[in-house]
Design a protein around this motif. Structure first.
Motif, mmCIF file in Angstrom:
data_model
loop_
_atom_site.group_PDB
_atom_site.id
_atom_site.type_symbol
_atom_site.label_atom_id
_atom_site.label_comp_id
_atom_site.label_asym_id
_atom_site.label_seq_id
_atom_site.Cartn_x
_atom_site.Cartn_y
_atom_site.Cartn_z
ATOM 1 N N HIS A 72 63.431 32.556 46.926
ATOM 2 C CA HIS A 72 64.724 32.648 46.240
ATOM 3 C C HIS A 72 65.629 31.575 46.832
ATOM 4 C CE1 HIS A 72 64.354 37.151 44.932
ATOM 5 N NE2 HIS A 72 63.710 36.327 44.136
ATOM 6 N N LEU A 73 66.058 30.641 46.004
ATOM 7 C CA LEU A 73 66.831 29.509 46.501
ATOM 8 C C LEU A 73 68.269 29.561 45.982
ATOM 9 C CD1 LEU A 73 65.674 25.938 47.049
ATOM 10 C CD2 LEU A 73 67.746 26.270 45.690
ATOM 11 N N LYS A 74 69.190 29.532 46.917
ATOM 12 C CA LYS A 74 70.621 29.405 46.588
ATOM 13 C C LYS A 74 71.336 28.865 47.809
ATOM 14 C CE LYS A 74 70.538 34.260 47.530
ATOM 15 N NZ LYS A 74 69.619 35.318 47.062
ATOM 16 N N ASP A 75 72.487 28.257 47.568
ATOM 17 C CA ASP A 75 73.327 27.750 48.641
ATOM 18 C C ASP A 75 74.348 28.821 49.004
ATOM 19 O OD1 ASP A 75 74.332 25.939 50.511
ATOM 20 O OD2 ASP A 75 74.317 24.263 49.090
ATOM 21 N N TYR A 76 75.070 28.586 50.114
ATOM 22 C CA TYR A 76 76.045 29.582 50.564
ATOM 23 C C TYR A 76 77.168 28.869 51.303
ATOM 24 C CZ TYR A 76 77.387 34.399 51.615
ATOM 25 O OH TYR A 76 78.028 35.609 51.663
ATOM 26 N N ALA A 77 78.397 29.368 51.105
ATOM 27 C CA ALA A 77 79.566 28.662 51.633
ATOM 28 C C ALA A 77 79.596 28.653 53.149
ATOM 29 C CB ALA A 77 80.838 29.294 51.081
ATOM 30 N N ASP A 78 79.410 29.817 53.780
ATOM 31 C CA ASP A 78 79.491 29.901 55.235
ATOM 32 C C ASP A 78 78.608 31.037 55.715
ATOM 33 O OD1 ASP A 78 80.049 29.868 57.897
ATOM 34 O OD2 ASP A 78 82.217 30.112 57.703
ATOM 35 N N SER B 20 80.067 34.592 46.716
ATOM 36 C CA SER B 20 79.112 34.269 45.662
ATOM 37 C C SER B 20 78.005 33.336 46.153
ATOM 38 C CB SER B 20 79.841 33.599 44.496
ATOM 39 O OG SER B 20 80.747 34.474 43.884
ATOM 40 N N TYR B 21 76.855 33.475 45.521
ATOM 41 C CA TYR B 21 75.755 32.560 45.772
ATOM 42 C C TYR B 21 76.023 31.273 45.008
ATOM 43 C CZ TYR B 21 73.534 36.924 47.220
ATOM 44 O OH TYR B 21 73.257 38.119 47.819
ATOM 45 N N LEU B 22 75.799 30.150 45.673
ATOM 46 C CA LEU B 22 76.171 28.846 45.125
ATOM 47 C C LEU B 22 74.942 28.044 44.708
ATOM 48 C CD1 LEU B 22 78.862 27.895 47.805
ATOM 49 C CD2 LEU B 22 79.216 29.056 45.605
ATOM 50 N N HIS B 23 75.211 27.005 43.949
ATOM 51 C CA HIS B 23 74.151 26.101 43.520
ATOM 52 C C HIS B 23 73.867 25.064 44.609
ATOM 53 C CE1 HIS B 23 73.752 27.365 39.274
ATOM 54 N NE2 HIS B 23 74.932 27.902 39.540
ATOM 55 N N VAL C 269 59.467 29.030 42.938
ATOM 56 C CA VAL C 269 60.817 28.993 43.509
ATOM 57 C C VAL C 269 61.789 29.398 42.404
ATOM 58 C CG1 VAL C 269 62.641 27.564 44.508
ATOM 59 C CG2 VAL C 269 60.241 27.168 45.163
ATOM 60 N N THR C 270 62.639 30.369 42.697
ATOM 61 C CA THR C 270 63.613 30.855 41.716
ATOM 62 C C THR C 270 65.028 30.463 42.120
ATOM 63 O OG1 THR C 270 62.302 32.765 41.020
ATOM 64 C CG2 THR C 270 64.675 32.928 40.720
ATOM 65 N N LEU C 271 65.772 29.911 41.177
ATOM 66 C CA LEU C 271 67.200 29.666 41.362
ATOM 67 C C LEU C 271 67.939 30.995 41.264
ATOM 68 C CD1 LEU C 271 69.699 27.697 41.499
ATOM 69 C CD2 LEU C 271 69.660 27.773 38.985
ATOM 70 N N GLU C 272 68.714 31.318 42.295
ATOM 71 C CA GLU C 272 69.499 32.554 42.317
ATOM 72 C C GLU C 272 70.965 32.218 42.603
ATOM 73 O OE1 GLU C 272 67.253 36.667 43.421
ATOM 74 O OE2 GLU C 272 68.210 35.590 45.041
ATOM 75 N N ALA C 273 71.618 31.580 41.668
ATOM 76 C CA ALA C 273 73.018 31.192 41.850
ATOM 77 C C ALA C 273 73.800 31.540 40.593
ATOM 78 C CB ALA C 273 73.121 29.696 42.136
#
Length: 275
Positions: free
Chosen positions: A197-203, A211-214, A238-242
């Motif tokens: 599960h792939l997503k970015d994160y602010a901090d 929120s989960y980010l792109h 790989v799944t986008l989870e944003a």
């Protein structure tokens, strides 16, 4: 090397509660024509699971992964209700087969107990794997946020209980435990990893709550993660989870497609460099 197409979680354009009807899901899937999906089974779907599966299958979109309803695994930490949880898990398995999924992601632990009673959750794992296997499904346990331990230690314990358990790496939850890099260097996990599960994160230092980010919107080095996966020889999904919803609650298809293309391109580049 031929890599699978990146998947879009239906959670990118839905949420529970309030935006989780099958009409919302199928509309989003049709707007993203040509995309493959990881479908989330929402808590309101049990009574109409057969009909909802038929509607999702009717979109014609590939749906190789189902994310099981999120309360099933955590229920095993409680003092009662285990048989209900097993029954609900079986409903999810039948749903997965009906939409053509081959892999099912499970939250084995979670709120309200998190991993405080992980022994209880682990006690249910072999029976859950038996049920999944009876439907010809691979069951993969997600690296969720933990209260007393760490995600990687928890999934290693799953594999110790039963080697049939796969591992789904979640980039945000791993980063919150400072384990994003360790996920590709920890030999205990491999070759058990079968989904990401792939997503970015602010901090990630602030823990869960935003929120989960792109990719590229937060602080995670997702490129390094993908390069590490390639070094490990990972060729799975790989799944986008944003989240990608417009103000009117319709999918931001351009944002989703940009992120899916980023995953596709970054994985391809890693494979080229390593060849």
């Amino acid at each position: 090397m031929i890599l699978p197409e990146p998947l879009c979680s239906t959670g990118c354009f839905s949420r529970d509660p309030g935006l989780s009807s099958v009409d919302v899901i199928t509309d989003g899937m049709r707007r993203l024509d040509g995309t493959s999906f990881e479908v989330i089974f929402y808590s309101t779907w049990f009574d109409a699971a057969v009909e909802i599966a038929d509607q999702i299958a009717a979109t014609g979109a590939p749906t190789p992964v189902l994310h099981a309803e999120k309360s099933i695994g955590p229920a095993f930490a409680s003092d009662s209700g285990h048989e209900i949880a097993f029954d609900r898990f079986a409903v999810n398995c039948r749903f997965a087969r009906a939409i053509g999924a081959k892999l099912m992601v499970l939250h084995l632990w979670g709120l309200p107990d998190s991993d405080r009673r992980l022994d209880r959750n682990l006690a249910a794992l072999t029976r859950l794997l038996d049920i999944a296997e009876s439907y010809d499904l691979t069951l993969s346990i997600e690296t969720l946020l933990c209260a007393v331990g760490t995600p990687l230690d928890a999934v290693v314990r799953c594999r110790t209980v039963d080697q049939r358990a796969g591992i789904t790496l979640d980039t945000a939850f791993l980063a919150m435990h400072d384990q994003l890099g360790a996920a590709v260097t920890d030999d205990r996990l491999w070759p058990g990893v079968d989904h990401v599960h792939l997503k970015d994160y602010a901090d990630p230092g602030q823990g869960w709550g935003t929120s989960y980010l792109h990719p590229g919107q937060g602080k995670l080095d997702l490129s390094a993660m993908i390069n590490g996966l390639h070094t490990r020889g990972y060729t799975g999904t790989v799944t986008l989870e944003a989240h990608a919803l417009r103000d009117d609650d319709t999918p931001d298809t351009a944002r989703i497609e940009e992120s899916l293309d980023w995953i596709r391109t970054t994985r391809s580049s890693a494979a080229t460099v390593g060849s």
